[in-house]
Design a protein around this motif. Structure first.
Motif, PDB file in Angstrom:
ATOM      1  N   LYS A  78     -10.916  17.808 -12.020  1.00 45.08           N
ATOM      2  CA  LYS A  78     -10.893  18.970 -12.661  1.00 45.08           C
ATOM      3  C   LYS A  78      -9.355  18.817 -13.824  1.00 45.08           C
ATOM      4  O   LYS A  78      -8.925  20.133 -14.238  1.00 45.08           O
ATOM      5  N   GLY A  79     -10.335  18.307 -14.874  1.00 39.79           N
ATOM      6  CA  GLY A  79      -9.149  17.556 -16.161  1.00 39.79           C
ATOM      7  C   GLY A  79      -7.764  17.044 -15.558  1.00 39.79           C
ATOM      8  O   GLY A  79      -6.964  17.252 -16.879  1.00 39.79           O
ATOM      9  N   ASN A  80      -7.553  17.049 -13.995  1.00 38.68           N
ATOM     10  CA  ASN A  80      -6.397  16.399 -14.180  1.00 38.68           C
ATOM     11  C   ASN A  80      -5.910  14.640 -13.415  1.00 38.68           C
ATOM     12  O   ASN A  80      -6.750  14.633 -12.401  1.00 38.68           O
ATOM     13  N   PRO A  81      -4.563  14.501 -14.173  1.00 37.31           N
ATOM     14  CA  PRO A  81      -4.657  13.057 -13.628  1.00 37.31           C
ATOM     15  C   PRO A  81      -4.341  13.452 -12.177  1.00 37.31           C
ATOM     16  O   PRO A  81      -3.615  13.634 -11.421  1.00 37.31           O
ATOM     17  N   LYS A  82      -5.442  12.615 -10.852  1.00 38.67           N
ATOM     18  CA  LYS A  82      -4.963  12.491  -9.395  1.00 38.67           C
ATOM     19  C   LYS A  82      -5.220  11.239  -9.301  1.00 38.67           C
ATOM     20  O   LYS A  82      -4.647  10.862  -8.113  1.00 38.67           O
ATOM     21  N   VAL A  83      -4.758  10.056 -10.180  1.00 35.24           N
ATOM     22  CA  VAL A  83      -4.589   9.075  -9.357  1.00 35.24           C
ATOM     23  C   VAL A  83      -3.219   8.810  -8.929  1.00 35.24           C
ATOM     24  O   VAL A  83      -2.758   8.454 -10.656  1.00 35.24           O
ATOM     25  N   SER A  84      -2.314   8.428  -8.079  1.00 35.62           N
ATOM     26  CA  SER A  84      -1.463   8.325  -8.171  1.00 35.62           C
ATOM     27  C   SER A  84      -1.570   6.542  -9.008  1.00 35.62           C
ATOM     28  O   SER A  84      -1.948   6.003  -8.219  1.00 35.62           O
ATOM     29  N   PHE A  85       0.542   6.122  -8.849  1.00 35.80           N
ATOM     30  CA  PHE A  85       0.485   4.875  -9.424  1.00 35.80           C
ATOM     31  C   PHE A  85       1.508   4.018  -8.308  1.00 35.80           C
ATOM     32  O   PHE A  85       1.451   5.035  -7.477  1.00 35.80           O
ATOM     33  N   PRO A  86       1.193   3.020  -8.490  1.00 35.48           N
ATOM     34  CA  PRO A  86       1.933   2.391  -7.127  1.00 35.48           C
ATOM     35  C   PRO A  86       3.342   1.919  -7.192  1.00 35.48           C
ATOM     36  O   PRO A  86       3.977   2.102  -9.004  1.00 35.48           O
ATOM     37  N   ILE A  87       3.762   1.734  -6.206  1.00 34.95           N
ATOM     38  CA  ILE A  87       5.565   1.616  -6.428  1.00 34.95           C
ATOM     39  C   ILE A  87       5.499   0.938  -5.345  1.00 34.95           C
ATOM     40  O   ILE A  87       5.664   0.757  -4.272  1.00 34.95           O
ATOM     41  N   THR A  88       6.812  -0.199  -5.766  1.00 38.11           N
ATOM     42  CA  THR A  88       7.106  -1.460  -5.223  1.00 38.11           C
ATOM     43  C   THR A  88       9.155  -1.049  -3.980  1.00 38.11           C
ATOM     44  O   THR A  88       9.427  -0.224  -4.858  1.00 38.11           O
ATOM     45  N   PHE A  89       8.899  -1.608  -2.660  1.00 40.19           N
ATOM     46  CA  PHE A  89      10.024  -0.864  -2.292  1.00 40.19           C
ATOM     47  C   PHE A  89      10.953  -2.651  -2.536  1.00 40.19           C
ATOM     48  O   PHE A  89      10.156  -3.440  -1.538  1.00 40.19           O
ATOM     49  N   GLU A  90      11.981  -3.168  -2.339  1.00 38.58           N
ATOM     50  CA  GLU A  90      12.793  -3.999  -1.971  1.00 38.58           C
ATOM     51  C   GLU A  90      14.445  -3.357  -2.313  1.00 38.58           C
ATOM     52  O   GLU A  90      14.202  -2.846  -2.506  1.00 38.58           O
ATOM     53  N   GLU A  91      14.726  -4.583  -1.565  1.00 33.65           N
ATOM     54  CA  GLU A  91      16.399  -4.478  -1.029  1.00 33.65           C
ATOM     55  C   GLU A  91      16.101  -3.416  -0.139  1.00 33.65           C
ATOM     56  O   GLU A  91      17.843  -2.707  -0.611  1.00 33.65           O
ATOM     57  N   VAL A  92      15.130  -3.119   0.206  1.00 34.59           N
ATOM     58  CA  VAL A  92      15.410  -1.333   1.559  1.00 34.59           C
ATOM     59  C   VAL A  92      16.856  -1.992   2.636  1.00 34.59           C
ATOM     60  O   VAL A  92      17.131  -2.804   2.909  1.00 34.59           O
ATOM     61  N   PRO A  93      17.018  -0.452   2.700  1.00 30.90           N
ATOM     62  CA  PRO A  93      18.427  -1.133   3.593  1.00 30.90           C
ATOM     63  C   PRO A  93      18.074  -0.934   4.739  1.00 30.90           C
ATOM     64  O   PRO A  93      17.109  -0.281   5.340  1.00 30.90           O
ATOM     65  N   ASN A  94      18.750  -1.579   5.424  1.00 26.93           N
ATOM     66  CA  ASN A  94      18.453  -1.857   7.499  1.00 26.93           C
ATOM     67  C   ASN A  94      18.308  -1.017   8.433  1.00 26.93           C
ATOM     68  O   ASN A  94      19.263   0.300   7.880  1.00 26.93           O
ATOM     69  N   GLY A  95      17.306  -0.236   8.884  1.00 22.86           N
ATOM     70  CA  GLY A  95      17.657   0.625   9.426  1.00 22.86           C
ATOM     71  C   GLY A  95      16.838   1.808   9.194  1.00 22.86           C
ATOM     72  O   GLY A  95      16.348   2.966   9.763  1.00 22.86           O
ATOM     73  N   THR A  96      15.819   1.559   7.604  1.00 21.95           N
ATOM     74  CA  THR A  96      14.388   2.186   7.076  1.00 21.95           C
ATOM     75  C   THR A  96      13.517   2.427   8.029  1.00 21.95           C
ATOM     76  O   THR A  96      13.062   1.427   8.376  1.00 21.95           O
ATOM     77  N   LYS A  97      13.399   4.142   8.818  1.00 18.68           N
ATOM     78  CA  LYS A  97      12.215   4.144   9.342  1.00 18.68           C
ATOM     79  C   LYS A  97      10.825   4.449   8.478  1.00 18.68           C
ATOM     80  O   LYS A  97      10.109   5.036   8.560  1.00 18.68           O
ATOM     81  N   SER A  98      11.434   5.144   7.037  1.00 22.23           N
ATOM     82  CA  SER A  98      10.635   5.591   6.122  1.00 22.23           C
ATOM     83  C   SER A  98      11.209   6.679   4.812  1.00 22.23           C
ATOM     84  O   SER A  98      12.060   5.791   4.346  1.00 22.23           O
ATOM     85  N   PHE A  99      10.228   6.761   3.947  1.00 26.00           N
ATOM     86  CA  PHE A  99      10.487   6.767   2.819  1.00 26.00           C
ATOM     87  C   PHE A  99       9.732   7.786   2.752  1.00 26.00           C
ATOM     88  O   PHE A  99       9.173   8.994   2.884  1.00 26.00           O
ATOM     89  N   ALA A 100      11.049   8.698   1.767  1.00 19.42           N
ATOM     90  CA  ALA A 100      10.268   9.819   0.777  1.00 19.42           C
ATOM     91  C   ALA A 100       9.868  10.030  -1.041  1.00 19.42           C
ATOM     92  O   ALA A 100      11.012   9.053  -1.209  1.00 19.42           O
ATOM     93  N   LEU A 101       9.604  10.399  -2.027  1.00 13.34           N
ATOM     94  CA  LEU A 101       9.538  11.014  -2.845  1.00 13.34           C
ATOM     95  C   LEU A 101       9.551  12.171  -3.562  1.00 13.34           C
ATOM     96  O   LEU A 101       8.846  13.027  -2.671  1.00 13.34           O
ATOM     97  N   THR A 102      10.358  12.470  -5.112  1.00 15.89           N
ATOM     98  CA  THR A 102       9.506  13.192  -5.851  1.00 15.89           C
ATOM     99  C   THR A 102       9.675  13.058  -6.422  1.00 15.89           C
ATOM    100  O   THR A 102      10.088  12.105  -7.695  1.00 15.89           O
ATOM    101  N   LEU A 103       8.448  13.267  -7.496  1.00 15.67           N
ATOM    102  CA  LEU A 103       8.389  12.915  -8.939  1.00 15.67           C
ATOM    103  C   LEU A 103       8.687  14.378  -9.704  1.00 15.67           C
ATOM    104  O   LEU A 103       7.891  15.163 -10.018  1.00 15.67           O
ATOM    105  N   ILE A 104       9.244  14.705 -10.704  1.00 18.05           N
ATOM    106  CA  ILE A 104       9.934  15.942 -11.528  1.00 18.05           C
ATOM    107  C   ILE A 104      10.344  15.419 -12.610  1.00 18.05           C
ATOM    108  O   ILE A 104      11.174  14.880 -12.892  1.00 18.05           O
TER     109      ILE A 104
END
Length: 170
Positions: A27-53
């Protein structure tokens, strides 16, 4: 923690923003989200969250524009794949973006929830992508959650935070 988003000449590729080809829009809005890489993740990481503002939107509409919020991104992945917002093969949980605001009046859940790419109306804008490494696999949020609900649920679970600033062309 380090994260990476590919850019072209310092800008988010057109595929993910205002100048996306029609097949990458809804409907005229860009809807394909971009890829994001994760490196040097801290030990104990069980999930990620994100905000794009988009904080540059304040001058246009009076408030920061939320383009994407998501959580329960599996902590063992090295990359969040392109178009995960629409195809959601990882069963991430996505919240409301600013199209859901009463000030905008959009009601289509394919637009109000999940990724809607940058479309700066007045000048090039900078978009703040915050990525959080969390010590829990689920924040127990449901689709359509708000930004404040995300912040509340992440409290005391953040192992690391990384911020990327992405530019998009007017």
């Amino acid at each position: 923690m380090k994260n990476k988003v590919e850019t072209q000449n310092g800008y988010l590729p057109k595929k993910y923003s205002k100048y996306a080809a029609e097949e990458y829009q809804y409907k005229g809005n860009p809807k394909v989200s971009f890829p994001i890489t994760f490196e040097e993740v801290p030990n104990g990481t069980k999930s990620f969250a994100l905000t794009l503002i988009d904080f540059d939107a304040v001058g246009v509409c009076g408030f920061p524009w939320i383009h994407w919020i998501a959580c329960d991104i599996p902590g063992e992945i090295n990359e969040l794949p392109e178009n995960i917002s629409m195809n959601n093969t990882l069963s991430i949980v996505q919240g409301k973006n600013s199209f859901a605001s009463d000030f905008v009046g959009e009601t289509d859940p394919k637009i109000t929830c999940g990724y809607v790419g940058p479309t700066p109306p007045d000048k090039d804008h900078k978009y703040t992508l915050d990525i959080y490494a969390l010590d829990c696999s689920s924040l127990s949020l449901t689709s359509g959650f708000s930004l404040n609900e995300l912040y509340d649920k992440m409290e005391n679970h953040i192992l690391a935070k990384n911020t990327l600033v992405l530019k998009s062309q007017n």
